[in-house]
Design a protein around this motif. Structure first.
Motif, mmCIF file in Angstrom:
data_model
loop_
_atom_site.group_PDB
_atom_site.id
_atom_site.type_symbol
_atom_site.label_atom_id
_atom_site.label_comp_id
_atom_site.label_asym_id
_atom_site.label_seq_id
_atom_site.Cartn_x
_atom_site.Cartn_y
_atom_site.Cartn_z
ATOM 1 N N UNK A 3 42.720 85.055 42.468
ATOM 2 C CA UNK A 3 42.442 83.816 43.149
ATOM 3 C C UNK A 3 41.051 83.331 42.760
ATOM 4 N N UNK A 4 40.923 82.060 42.497
ATOM 5 C CA UNK A 4 39.636 81.479 42.127
ATOM 6 C C UNK A 4 38.890 81.008 43.363
ATOM 7 N N UNK A 5 37.588 81.229 43.344
ATOM 8 C CA UNK A 5 36.739 80.779 44.428
ATOM 9 C C UNK A 5 35.679 79.850 43.863
ATOM 10 N N UNK A 6 35.269 78.856 44.658
ATOM 11 C CA UNK A 6 34.284 77.879 44.227
ATOM 12 C C UNK A 6 33.197 77.753 45.286
ATOM 13 N N UNK A 7 31.950 77.746 44.840
ATOM 14 C CA UNK A 7 30.825 77.577 45.746
ATOM 15 C C UNK A 7 30.699 76.096 46.105
ATOM 16 N N UNK A 8 30.713 75.757 47.385
ATOM 17 C CA UNK A 8 30.627 74.341 47.765
ATOM 18 C C UNK A 8 29.269 73.716 47.434
ATOM 19 N N UNK A 9 28.196 74.507 47.399
ATOM 20 C CA UNK A 9 26.884 73.957 47.038
ATOM 21 C C UNK A 9 26.779 73.722 45.536
ATOM 22 N N UNK A 10 27.233 74.682 44.738
ATOM 23 C CA UNK A 10 27.167 74.542 43.272
ATOM 24 C C UNK A 10 28.008 73.366 42.780
#
Length: 83
Positions: free
Chosen positions: A1-8
């Motif tokens: 599963x891919x995760x993404x940083x909301x700030x980046x």
């Protein structure tokens, strides 16, 4: 599963406050960008292991470097990534 940083990824504005003075800190981005001279230019597959940590609760986090201008201190903050 891919995760993404909301700030980046610009999905959230940083409003993290300083633990000493409670004023809003400045987000200087992910901590891994400051590890080496070519870190910001490495591909996501190279940085994925160091950028995204997995905690005991199986939650992926991205560590950001924050700066408080009035206190003149740097802080680290672990941001929970979105799936």
């Amino acid at each position: 599963m891919s995760y993404y940083c909301p700030l980046c990824n610009g999905l959230m504005i940083s409003n993290i406050t300083c633990p000493a003075c409670s004023l809003v800190t400045i987000d200087y981005g992910k901590l891994e960008d400051y590890e080496g001279p070519y870190s910001p230019y490495a591909g996501d597959d190279v940085l994925e292991s160091s950028t995204s940590e997995t905690t005991q609760e199986d939650v992926s986090v991205c560590t950001h470097l924050l700066y408080c201008d009035p206190c003149q201190r740097y802080y680290q903050c672990r941001i929970h990534e979105w799936s």
